[in-house]
Design an enzyme around this catalytic site. Structure first.
Site, PDB file in Angstrom:
ATOM      1  N   HIS A   1      43.969  58.299  62.749  1.00 20.43           N
ATOM      2  CA  HIS A   1      42.898  58.770  61.857  1.00 20.43           C
ATOM      3  C   HIS A   1      43.020  58.188  60.452  1.00 20.43           C
ATOM      4  O   HIS A   1      42.738  58.855  59.452  1.00 20.43           O
ATOM      5  CB  HIS A   1      42.858  60.302  61.824  1.00 20.43           C
ATOM      6  CG  HIS A   1      42.695  60.896  63.195  1.00 20.43           C
ATOM      7  ND1 HIS A   1      41.524  60.764  63.910  1.00 20.43           N
ATOM      8  CD2 HIS A   1      43.559  61.573  63.982  1.00 20.43           C
ATOM      9  CE1 HIS A   1      41.686  61.351  65.091  1.00 20.43           C
ATOM     10  NE2 HIS A   1      42.903  61.836  65.158  1.00 20.43           N
TER      11      HIS A   1
ATOM     12  N   SER B   1      41.153  66.050  67.602  1.00 20.78           N
ATOM     13  CA  SER B   1      41.434  64.629  67.829  1.00 20.78           C
ATOM     14  C   SER B   1      41.091  64.242  69.266  1.00 20.78           C
ATOM     15  O   SER B   1      39.944  64.383  69.682  1.00 20.78           O
ATOM     16  CB  SER B   1      42.893  64.333  67.476  1.00 20.78           C
ATOM     17  OG  SER B   1      43.159  62.950  67.537  1.00 20.78           O
TER      18      SER B   1
END
Length: 311
Positions: A190, A87
């Site tokens: 996300h 991430s």
């Protein structure tokens, strides 16, 4: 043949005061001051004196994590064979690969954190880890509840993201053979809930100075190495609202014959996954500067090179 990968953790790895010992290293405070200016945040304060709630704030946590990763990687001063990040850790990895300067990375991650925090404020959302169970069954169960499998991490871990109501239903009605653990993150990262942040970063991307990576950069999007700098930045923008496929990154590590994994500060999460998914691979987490000596020893054992510690 030895193959070393340097990996950078994502949001949730931070703990109060974790940056303090790194700031004792030569030049670290000056670097952090410059990055604080680029990010518009007092990173020294947040990394040494702020409490858990303050550093849980997305707009604080993300620049703080990238700063910690860069400080610890600079202290290690090793040349890996591959780099990857989970991430927001992908931004750290982009600097380590030579795709972005540290200043541009801090500007980008600060904008990312602010935009994701603003997107998260629209609806009460969050994330929960689903541990164990059959992966296909887990994904199907999440989708039946309207949740997104936002992080497919491998090693029996999938992170669900969605609204507070959907996550409450997941806690009450978890997948067969799995347990559910809420995560200390302030939004459904996300997922489609982050679409406004993508637009913000798309507008910022053309202002960045971008170079092609100097070593293989393994992308969260599909676990594949990406050799084009502009494509890496495009993926950094898109990943904000798309799932992280760390499981596929680890498959690529296996295919490349990785023999050692070192996780930059605040290390631990990705090493934990690797221990379960990549048996036989040597791992080490840089939690404090005290870990640097062991990291250099591991690199030497693997046949790599690391610079001598600064005097």
């Amino acid at each position: 043949m030895s193959v070393l990968v340097l990996v950078a953790p994502g949001q949730g790895a931070q703990t109060p005061g974790f940056l303090a010992p790194w700031l004792e290293l030569p030049g670290a405070a000056d670097r952090l001051a410059a990055w604080s200016e680029a990010a518009g945040l007092d990173l020294a304060h947040f990394g040494t004196r702020a409490d858990a709630d303050e550093i849980r704030d997305t707009k604080v946590a993300q620049p703080l994590l990238v700063a910690a990763g860069l400080l610890s990687a600079a202290a290690l001063d090793a040349t890996p064979d591959l780099v990857a990040g989970h991430s927001v850790g992908e931004i750290t990895a982009a600097v380590l690969a030579g795709v972005l300067s540290d200043a541009d990375a801090m500007t980008f991650v600060a904008a990312r954190g602010r935009a994701m925090a603003e997107a998260a404020a629209v609806t009460e959302t969050g994330m929960s880890a689903v541990l164990g169970g059959d992966p296909d069954t887990v994904v199907a169960h999440l989708e039946s509840l309207g949740l997104t499998p936002a992080n497919i991490n491998g090693a029996g871990q999938i992170v669900a993201a969605g609204t507070a109501g959907q996550l409450a239903e997941l806690t009450a009605n978890g997948p067969e053979g799995a347990r559910v653990r809420p995560l200390q993150v302030a939004g459904a990262f996300h997922t489609v809930h982050m679409a406004p942040a993508v637009s913000t970063l798309e507008a910022l991307a053309p202002t960045l100075a971008v170079a092609d990576p100097k070593l293989p950069y393994v992308s969260n999007a599909d676990g594949q190495p990406v050799a084009d700098g502009a494509e890496i930045v495009r993926r950094l923008v898109a990943q904000v609202s798309n799932p992280v496929r760390w499981d596929l990154c680890m498959e690529t590590f296996k295919e490349h014959g990785v023999t050692g994994i070192i996780e930059v500060s605040p290390g631990g999460t990705l090493v934990g996954l690797a221990k379960r998914a990549l048996p036989g691979v040597r791992t080490l987490a840089l939690k404090k500067p005290d870990d640097l000596e062991a990291a250099r020893a591991l690199i030497a054992e693997l046949g790599g090179s690391a610079a001598a510690p600064a005097e």
